[in-house]
Design an enzyme around this catalytic site. Structure first.
Site, PDB file in Angstrom:
ATOM      1  N   THR A  17      -7.763   1.321  15.826  1.00 23.57           N
ATOM      2  CA  THR A  17      -7.588   0.585  17.073  1.00 23.57           C
ATOM      3  C   THR A  17      -7.885   1.471  18.277  1.00 23.57           C
ATOM      4  OG1 THR A  17      -5.865  -0.347  18.500  1.00 23.57           O
ATOM      5  CG2 THR A  17      -5.113   1.128  16.799  1.00 23.57           C
ATOM      6  N   ASP A  18      -8.300   0.843  19.369  1.00 21.49           N
ATOM      7  CA  ASP A  18      -8.529   1.619  20.599  1.00 21.49           C
ATOM      8  C   ASP A  18      -7.224   2.170  21.176  1.00 21.49           C
ATOM      9  OD1 ASP A  18      -7.447  -0.778  21.530  1.00 21.49           O
ATOM     10  OD2 ASP A  18      -9.018  -1.149  23.018  1.00 21.49           O
ATOM     11  N   GLU A  19      -6.071   1.629  20.702  1.00 18.10           N
ATOM     12  CA  GLU A  19      -4.789   2.089  21.253  1.00 18.10           C
ATOM     13  C   GLU A  19      -4.511   3.556  20.951  1.00 18.10           C
ATOM     14  OE1 GLU A  19      -1.352  -0.355  21.046  1.00 18.10           O
ATOM     15  OE2 GLU A  19      -2.501  -2.176  21.300  1.00 18.10           O
ATOM     16  N   THR A  61       4.210   2.099   6.226  1.00 15.22           N
ATOM     17  CA  THR A  61       2.940   1.426   5.883  1.00 15.22           C
ATOM     18  C   THR A  61       1.743   2.149   6.494  1.00 15.22           C
ATOM     19  OG1 THR A  61       3.879  -0.769   5.522  1.00 15.22           O
ATOM     20  CG2 THR A  61       1.590  -0.680   6.281  1.00 15.22           C
ATOM     21  N   ARG A 110      -6.768  -5.715  29.140  1.00 16.59           N
ATOM     22  CA  ARG A 110      -7.176  -5.559  27.750  1.00 16.59           C
ATOM     23  C   ARG A 110      -8.637  -5.990  27.659  1.00 16.59           C
ATOM     24  NH1 ARG A 110      -3.296  -3.001  28.008  1.00 16.59           N
ATOM     25  NH2 ARG A 110      -1.464  -2.908  26.658  1.00 16.59           N
ATOM     26  N   LYS A 170      -1.001   4.754  13.907  1.00 13.53           N
ATOM     27  CA  LYS A 170      -2.424   4.517  13.625  1.00 13.53           C
ATOM     28  C   LYS A 170      -3.226   5.808  13.865  1.00 13.53           C
ATOM     29  CE  LYS A 170      -4.286   1.095  12.717  1.00 13.53           C
ATOM     30  NZ  LYS A 170      -4.585   0.430  11.409  1.00 13.53           N
ATOM     31  N   ILE A 194       0.832  -1.222   0.000  1.00 16.16           N
ATOM     32  CA  ILE A 194       0.000   0.000   0.000  1.00 16.16           C
ATOM     33  C   ILE A 194       0.863   1.267   0.000  1.00 16.16           C
ATOM     34  CG2 ILE A 194      -2.021  -1.080   1.084  1.00 16.16           C
ATOM     35  CD1 ILE A 194      -1.234   0.516   3.690  1.00 16.16           C
ATOM     36  N   TYR A 252       3.646   2.344  17.240  1.00 14.43           N
ATOM     37  CA  TYR A 252       2.517   1.719  16.536  1.00 14.43           C
ATOM     38  C   TYR A 252       1.249   2.565  16.677  1.00 14.43           C
ATOM     39  CZ  TYR A 252      -1.682  -1.137  16.034  1.00 14.43           C
ATOM     40  OH  TYR A 252      -2.944  -1.579  15.690  1.00 14.43           O
TER      41      TYR A 252
HETATM   42  P1  NAD Z   1      -1.714  -8.625  11.088  1.00 11.06           P
HETATM   43  O1  NAD Z   1      -0.364  -8.127  11.471  1.00 11.06           O
HETATM   44  O2  NAD Z   1      -2.113 -10.014  11.433  1.00 11.06           O
HETATM   45  O3  NAD Z   1      -1.915  -8.478   9.514  1.00 11.06           O
HETATM   46  C1  NAD Z   1      -1.496  -7.344   8.800  1.00 11.06           C
HETATM   47  C2  NAD Z   1      -1.562  -7.690   7.311  1.00 11.06           C
HETATM   48  O4  NAD Z   1      -1.181  -6.511   6.566  1.00 11.06           O
HETATM   49  C3  NAD Z   1      -0.581  -8.803   6.886  1.00 11.06           C
HETATM   50  O5  NAD Z   1      -1.216  -9.705   6.016  1.00 11.06           O
HETATM   51  C4  NAD Z   1       0.536  -8.044   6.161  1.00 11.06           C
HETATM   52  O6  NAD Z   1       1.187  -8.814   5.172  1.00 11.06           O
HETATM   53  C5  NAD Z   1      -0.242  -6.883   5.563  1.00 11.06           C
HETATM   54  N1  NAD Z   1       0.626  -5.721   5.295  1.00 11.06           N
HETATM   55  C6  NAD Z   1       1.537  -5.158   6.115  1.00 11.06           C
HETATM   56  N2  NAD Z   1       2.140  -4.123   5.495  1.00 11.06           N
HETATM   57  C7  NAD Z   1       1.570  -4.029   4.265  1.00 11.06           C
HETATM   58  C8  NAD Z   1       1.757  -3.144   3.170  1.00 11.06           C
HETATM   59  N3  NAD Z   1       2.666  -2.163   3.209  1.00 11.06           N
HETATM   60  N4  NAD Z   1       0.991  -3.310   2.061  1.00 11.06           N
HETATM   61  C9  NAD Z   1       0.074  -4.326   2.001  1.00 11.06           C
HETATM   62  N5  NAD Z   1      -0.119  -5.201   3.003  1.00 11.06           N
HETATM   63  C10 NAD Z   1       0.607  -5.047   4.130  1.00 11.06           C
HETATM   64  O7  NAD Z   1      -2.723  -7.579  11.697  1.00 11.06           O
HETATM   65  P2  NAD Z   1      -4.212  -7.739  12.268  1.00 11.06           P
HETATM   66  O8  NAD Z   1      -4.143  -8.050  13.704  1.00 11.06           O
HETATM   67  O9  NAD Z   1      -4.988  -8.588  11.355  1.00 11.06           O
HETATM   68  O10 NAD Z   1      -4.718  -6.228  12.145  1.00 11.06           O
HETATM   69  C11 NAD Z   1      -5.380  -5.759  10.974  1.00 11.06           C
HETATM   70  C12 NAD Z   1      -5.777  -4.310  11.179  1.00 11.06           C
HETATM   71  O11 NAD Z   1      -6.648  -4.197  12.304  1.00 11.06           O
HETATM   72  C13 NAD Z   1      -4.604  -3.364  11.458  1.00 11.06           C
HETATM   73  O12 NAD Z   1      -4.821  -2.171  10.791  1.00 11.06           O
HETATM   74  C14 NAD Z   1      -4.649  -3.167  12.964  1.00 11.06           C
HETATM   75  O13 NAD Z   1      -4.110  -1.901  13.320  1.00 11.06           O
HETATM   76  C15 NAD Z   1      -6.138  -3.236  13.230  1.00 11.06           C
HETATM   77  N6  NAD Z   1      -6.529  -3.706  14.578  1.00 11.06           N
HETATM   78  C16 NAD Z   1      -6.030  -4.878  15.088  1.00 11.06           C
HETATM   79  C17 NAD Z   1      -6.473  -5.319  16.338  1.00 11.06           C
HETATM   80  C18 NAD Z   1      -5.981  -6.604  16.941  1.00 11.06           C
HETATM   81  O14 NAD Z   1      -6.265  -6.878  18.104  1.00 11.06           O
HETATM   82  N7  NAD Z   1      -5.266  -7.457  16.223  1.00 11.06           N
HETATM   83  C19 NAD Z   1      -7.410  -4.560  17.047  1.00 11.06           C
HETATM   84  C20 NAD Z   1      -7.885  -3.364  16.499  1.00 11.06           C
HETATM   85  C21 NAD Z   1      -7.449  -2.956  15.250  1.00 11.06           C
HETATM   86  O1  DAU Z   2      -6.091  -2.884  21.410  1.00 10.81           O
HETATM   87  C1  DAU Z   2      -5.952  -3.242  20.063  1.00 10.81           C
HETATM   88  C2  DAU Z   2      -4.521  -3.639  19.779  1.00 10.81           C
HETATM   89  O2  DAU Z   2      -4.315  -4.900  20.403  1.00 10.81           O
HETATM   90  C3  DAU Z   2      -4.181  -3.701  18.299  1.00 10.81           C
HETATM   91  O3  DAU Z   2      -4.272  -2.421  17.762  1.00 10.81           O
HETATM   92  C4  DAU Z   2      -2.770  -4.252  18.083  1.00 10.81           C
HETATM   93  O4  DAU Z   2      -2.502  -4.407  16.705  1.00 10.81           O
HETATM   94  C5  DAU Z   2      -2.675  -5.593  18.774  1.00 10.81           C
HETATM   95  O5  DAU Z   2      -1.364  -6.099  18.641  1.00 10.81           O
HETATM   96  C6  DAU Z   2      -3.041  -5.465  20.249  1.00 10.81           C
HETATM   97  O6  DAU Z   2      -2.048  -4.693  20.962  1.00 10.81           O
HETATM   98  P1  DAU Z   2      -1.558  -5.126  22.437  1.00 10.81           P
HETATM   99  O7  DAU Z   2      -0.251  -4.503  22.701  1.00 10.81           O
HETATM  100  O8  DAU Z   2      -2.642  -4.910  23.431  1.00 10.81           O
HETATM  101  O9  DAU Z   2      -1.451  -6.725  22.180  1.00 10.81           O
HETATM  102  P2  DAU Z   2      -0.357  -7.804  22.586  1.00 10.81           P
HETATM  103  O10 DAU Z   2      -0.937  -9.127  22.218  1.00 10.81           O
HETATM  104  O11 DAU Z   2       0.985  -7.457  22.063  1.00 10.81           O
HETATM  105  O12 DAU Z   2      -0.316  -7.679  24.155  1.00 10.81           O
HETATM  106  C7  DAU Z   2      -1.487  -7.829  24.951  1.00 10.81           C
HETATM  107  C8  DAU Z   2      -1.096  -7.631  26.412  1.00 10.81           C
HETATM  108  O13 DAU Z   2      -0.236  -8.714  26.814  1.00 10.81           O
HETATM  109  C9  DAU Z   2      -0.294  -6.374  26.676  1.00 10.81           C
HETATM  110  O14 DAU Z   2      -0.632  -5.881  27.963  1.00 10.81           O
HETATM  111  C10 DAU Z   2       1.166  -6.844  26.683  1.00 10.81           C
HETATM  112  C11 DAU Z   2       1.046  -8.242  27.258  1.00 10.81           C
HETATM  113  N1  DAU Z   2       2.043  -9.226  26.795  1.00 10.81           N
HETATM  114  C12 DAU Z   2       2.219  -9.387  25.444  1.00 10.81           C
HETATM  115  C13 DAU Z   2       3.128 -10.319  24.962  1.00 10.81           C
HETATM  116  C14 DAU Z   2       3.347 -10.477  23.477  1.00 10.81           C
HETATM  117  C15 DAU Z   2       2.727 -10.023  27.710  1.00 10.81           C
HETATM  118  O15 DAU Z   2       2.532  -9.896  28.931  1.00 10.81           O
HETATM  119  N2  DAU Z   2       3.607 -10.938  27.228  1.00 10.81           N
HETATM  120  C16 DAU Z   2       3.863 -11.105  25.903  1.00 10.81           C
HETATM  121  O16 DAU Z   2       4.733 -11.947  25.551  1.00 10.81           O
END
Ligand code: NAD
Ligand code: DAU
Length: 337
Positions: A126-128, A101, A215, A155, A62, A151
């Site tokens: 994201t809520d972050e 990105t 969380r 966002k 992208i 991060y």
């Molecule tokens: P993920 O890391 O599992 O997947 C990200 C995807 O984006 C991958 O397939 C990667 O190859 C692709 N990507 C990365 N850079 C790219 C680029 N430059 N061009 C095209 N594709 C690219 O992430 P996810 O957890 O599925 O999150 C998806 C979206 O939702 C993100 O925008 C994230 O900020 C948002 N989000 C995630 C969470 C969560 O808890 N995982 C919560 C709220 C919002």
């Molecule tokens: O709130 C939405 C977000 O949630 C998304 O926007 C992000 O993409 C997603 O990665 C996630 O972020 P967090 O930082 O909350 O998720 P993570 O799974 O990395 O961590 C969740 C919690 O667990 C956080 O308090 C950190 C803690 N943690 C995480 C890891 C990887 C640990 O204690 N040990 C670990 O090894």
């Protein structure tokens, strides 16, 4: 909703792949899925869709203008932007790709969407972006943006750009800000799949700090349903928080997973805290509930049990990921921590 052509970016990641499956199984839409296939993107996440004529995959970035132009060559009605660098810890190790990105990539998509005159541009946020909460209170859509990691700052920047496109150009932007997702196909660097896969292999389970960070967990299918609702009924220029009222400390999560797998709590290892670690997230989803009728359907207990079972039954999926680059990352992140 009538049949639409949706450009999904990042559709080979965790939430994107669940969304592609969700939409194709419930709606008549056609999907062009552009993904760069970074370490987090995996075509295996879309296994079974190879012969689906309504799904077309393009490998592309992208943040690359010619890739974006190719993606928009189809009759794009709607854009759903999942593509992002998403792991907070990696953004602390090296923020560079997050800026490229999450900010520049979103800008290129917005610019292409403006020129194309799309019907809707969904920025999956994201809520972050709201930062960290004290023990009481919840994030509403009016909570000021106060991101704490590279991060979440990237966002928040993308959200501001997207909203500027609505205000300046009337590009019909909608933004969702969801809490932490869990479910199948989540990359095993994130808390829940990392804990499950380590526990299955009888490895230590690293918990940052005192384990009392909170969380607010939502099943990925509930998030997909919320996005589909916002696509259909969301008002351009609006933000919708998405959550399932499921606050848990990390300690509650790790003990639940160990109990489901019948593994000893002695596998828990407290490690050095994440720098700038947000203490608590909690979503107030009154707006999406009252305006669009969203109600998350999954109880956390059964959702977590099903997720644990999915990882147990899909060992080859995560074992092929937990090699090479993953092991290098794991060592850098957790060795001597
Ligand atoms: P993920 O890391 O599992 O997947 C990200 C995807 O984006 C991958 O397939 C990667 O190859 C692709 N990507 C990365 N850079 C790219 C680029 N430059 N061009 C095209 N594709 C690219 O992430 P996810 O957890 O599925 O999150 C998806 C979206 O939702 C993100 O925008 C994230 O900020 C948002 N989000 C995630 C969470 C969560 O808890 N995982 C919560 C709220 C919002
Ligand atoms: O709130 C939405 C977000 O949630 C998304 O926007 C992000 O993409 C997603 O990665 C996630 O972020 P967090 O930082 O909350 O998720 P993570 O799974 O990395 O961590 C969740 C919690 O667990 C956080 O308090 C950190 C803690 N943690 C995480 C890891 C990887 C640990 O204690 N040990 C670990 O090894």
């Amino acid at each position: 909703m009538d049949k639409m052509h949706i450009l999904v970016t990042g559709g080979c990641g965790f939430i994107g792949s669940n969304f592609v499956r969700y939409m194709l199984s419930r709606h008549p839409h056609a999907i062009t899925n552009m993904d760069k296939l970074t370490y987090a993107g995996n075509l295996e996440n879309l296994k079974g869709l190879e012969s689906e004529p309504r799904h077309r995959f393009i490998k592309g970035d992208i943040a690359n203008i010619s890739d974006v132009e190719k993606a928009f060559a189809d009759d794009t009605d709607i854009v759903v932007n999942f593509a992002a660098e998403t792991h907070v810890d990696r953004s602390i190790l090296d923020p560079d790709a997050f800026i490229g990105t999450n900010i520049y990539g979103t800008y290129l998509l917005l610019e292409a969407a403006r020129k194309k005159g799309v019907k809707k541009f969904m920025q999956v946020s994201t809520d972050e972006v709201y930062g960290s909460l004290p023990p009481a209170g919840k994030f509403t859509e009016e909570t000021p943006l106060a991101p704490n990691s590279p991060y979440s700052a990237s966002k928040a920047s993308a959200d501001l750009l997207a909203m500027a496109y609505w205000k300046t150009f009337k590009t019909p932007v909608v933004i969702t800000r969801c809490s932490n997702n869990y479910g199948p196909y989540q990359f095993p660097e994130k808390l829940i799949p990392l804990l499950i896969t380590n526990a299955v292999e009888n490895l230590e389970l690293p918990i940052y700090g005192d384990g009392l960070n909170v969380r607010d967990w939502i099943h990925v299918e509930d998030h997909c349903e919320a996005i589909a609702l916002v696509l259909e009924k969301g008002e351009p220029g609006n933000v919708y928080n998405v959550g399932a009222e499921n606050e848990r400390t990390n300690l509650e999560i790790v003990t639940s997973i160990l109990d489901i797998l019948k593994k000893p709590h002695s596998l828990i290892r407290y490690v050095k805290d994440r720098p700038g670690h947000d203490r608590r997230y909690a979503i107030d989803n009154t707006k999406i509930h009252t305006k669009l009728g969203f109600k998350p359907g999954r109880a956390f207990k059964t959702g977590l049990e099903e997720t644990v079972r999915w990882y147990v039954e899909n060992r080859t999926w995560w074992q092929s990921i937990r090699t090479g680059e993953y092991l290098k990352y794991y060592e850098k992140m957790y060795k001597d921590r």
